[in-house]
Design a protein around this motif. Structure first.
Motif, PDB file in Angstrom:
ATOM      1  N   ARG A   9       0.939  -1.305  -0.071  1.00 51.98           N
ATOM      2  CA  ARG A   9      -0.182  -0.024  -0.004  1.00 51.98           C
ATOM      3  C   ARG A   9       0.900   1.346  -0.049  1.00 51.98           C
ATOM      4  NH1 ARG A   9      -2.531  -0.560   5.823  1.00 51.98           N
ATOM      5  NH2 ARG A   9      -4.418   0.371   5.033  1.00 51.98           N
TER       6      ARG A   9
ATOM      7  N   ARG B 261       2.931   1.594  -3.544  1.00 47.87           N
ATOM      8  CA  ARG B 261       1.777   2.093  -4.573  1.00 47.87           C
ATOM      9  C   ARG B 261       0.993   3.372  -4.419  1.00 47.87           C
ATOM     10  NH1 ARG B 261       3.452  -1.508  -8.305  1.00 47.87           N
ATOM     11  NH2 ARG B 261       2.791  -3.571  -8.069  1.00 47.87           N
TER      12      ARG B 261
ATOM     13  N   ALA C 111      -1.197   3.401  -2.180  1.00 51.54           N
ATOM     14  CA  ALA C 111      -2.622   3.107  -2.276  1.00 51.54           C
ATOM     15  C   ALA C 111      -3.782   3.609  -1.192  1.00 51.54           C
ATOM     16  CB  ALA C 111      -2.869   1.773  -2.486  1.00 51.54           C
TER      17      ALA C 111
ATOM     18  N   VAL D  23      -3.509   5.103  -6.211  1.00 58.29           N
ATOM     19  CA  VAL D  23      -4.399   3.749  -6.590  1.00 58.29           C
ATOM     20  C   VAL D  23      -5.543   3.725  -5.395  1.00 58.29           C
ATOM     21  CG1 VAL D  23      -4.466   1.370  -6.170  1.00 58.29           C
ATOM     22  CG2 VAL D  23      -2.510   2.476  -7.262  1.00 58.29           C
TER      23      VAL D  23
ATOM     24  N   LEU E 201      -3.237  -5.527  -4.848  1.00 56.54           N
ATOM     25  CA  LEU E 201      -2.122  -4.558  -4.667  1.00 56.54           C
ATOM     26  C   LEU E 201      -0.802  -5.047  -5.580  1.00 56.54           C
ATOM     27  CD1 LEU E 201      -2.525  -3.734  -0.880  1.00 56.54           C
ATOM     28  CD2 LEU E 201      -2.835  -2.124  -3.118  1.00 56.54           C
TER      29      LEU E 201
END
Ligand code: 13P
Ligand code: SF4
Length: 325
Positions: free
Chosen positions: A26, A29, A31, A68, A297
């Motif tokens: 996470r 990315r 995210a 993301v 992910l």
């Protein structure tokens, strides 16, 4: 190394520490993890934001720094995130996580309904596809539905879908006449008023709280009716100590966290037949797992994509809703 097949060619090492890997990915990315209250407890616990449909749509719209958005919910929710924030990569753990309401209202059938009622406003519950949103005048969620109906100009006839139970509840609340699409939530429509009445008799000190996706005969027994976040707030603020919770069972996890002294009873309770091992559990929401979150992910898929023309048409009724929410 032993590898377990998950989906097609996607494999995963069973010795992985999924929590640590999800945390690493996470960050890598950039995210943002959004999760609905109906997700499994572990998924609720790893989310950056937990919420009802409206809160999560707002979180998705306002996600500025993330590259993301991982949506732990069902397909229409992830689609909504993409509609309101198209520059983000929007991924979902399992593309098959649908919704009985969305499935029961195909866009071509809605178009035919509209053609038979050309002077009506089309108010659609957010539990519908992007193609259906693109055909709508305004969207609502269970937490703002009453406000949305009251925003429709007086005297304007309304087509409401796809949830006939929420629609019937809104007719009672607002006095507005509406034509209703015949859809229902496969979880909430299984609740039995007889079993709830028996449960209330066994627990006379408990309040019965229910989601408006329940049928009218169930809602008639309710001491309080509201969206998932309103039910959560009610349990936290109310002076009582015991609640029969008439919605999907996932929310009990967060209710227990936020109201640890309250006693919570799920509906239906201790009375599952062989045919129904968990009527209060949404099989779509429960398709999401930590393994699938890790894979999503890692691989940045499955992604939510849609034609830009459809996205722009679906954005209009969503923005109308967000402007008054
Ligand atoms: P809310 O999140 O608006 O309470 O709706 C519940 C639901 O069934 C979502 O699919
Ligand atoms: Fe759809 Fe009902 Fe599941 Fe919500 S609980 S996603 S309305 S099937």
């Amino acid at each position: 190394m032993i590898a377990r097949m998950l989906t097609g060619e996607r494999t995963i090492d069973p010795t992985l520490d999924l929590f640590a890997e999800i945390d690493r990915l996470r960050r890598e990315r950039k995210a943002l993890i959004l999760a609905h209250y109906y997700q499994d407890p572990d998924i609720q616990d790893i989310a950056d934001h937990l919420g009802d449909s409206l809160e999560l749509a707002k979180r998705a719209r306002d996600a500025k720094d993330a590259e993301v958005i991982l949506f732990c919910g069902v397909h229409f929710m992830a689609e909504t995130a993409k509609i309101v924030n198209p520059s983000k990569i929007v991924i979902i753990p399992d593309l098959d996580a649908g919704c009985s309401l969305a499935e029961q209202c195909p866009a071509d059938q809605l178009r035919a309904w509209k053609q038979r009622h050309p002077d009506h406003w089309v108010v659609m519950y957010i539990n519908c596809s992007a193609a259906v949103k693109a055909e709508s005048d305004i969207i609502c969620t269970s937490s703002n539905a009453e406000k949305v109906i009251r925003s429709v100009p007086a005297g304007k006839p309304i087509l409401f879908g796809p949830d006939k139970n929420l629609g019937a509840f809104l007719i009672k609340k607002t006095g507005r006449q509406m034509d209703l699409w015949p859809g229902a939530c496969m979880v909430h429509e299984t609740f039995s008023s007889q079993k709830i009445a028996a449960l209330k008799a066994r627990h006379p000190d408990a309040k019965f709280i229910a989601h408006p996706e329940c049928e009218d005969h169930v809602l008639q027994l309710a001491d309080f009716i509201g969206s998932t976040s309103k039910l959560l707030e009610f349990v936290q603020k109310d002076s009582g100590g015991k609640y029969i919770v008439g919605t999907e069972t996932g929310i009990l996890h967060t209710m227990k966290k936020h109201a640890p002294t309250k006693e919570l009873i799920a509906v239906p309770f201790e009375d599952r037949t062989a045919a129904c091992q968990g009527c209060n559990s949404c099989p779509h929401m429960k398709l999401n797992t930590l393994e699938k979150i890790y894979l999503a992910l890692r691989d940045l898929r499955p992604r939510i994509e849609m034609p830009e023309a459809m996205r722009l048409r679906a954005l209009v009724p969503l923005e109308r809703m967000l402007a008054i929410s």
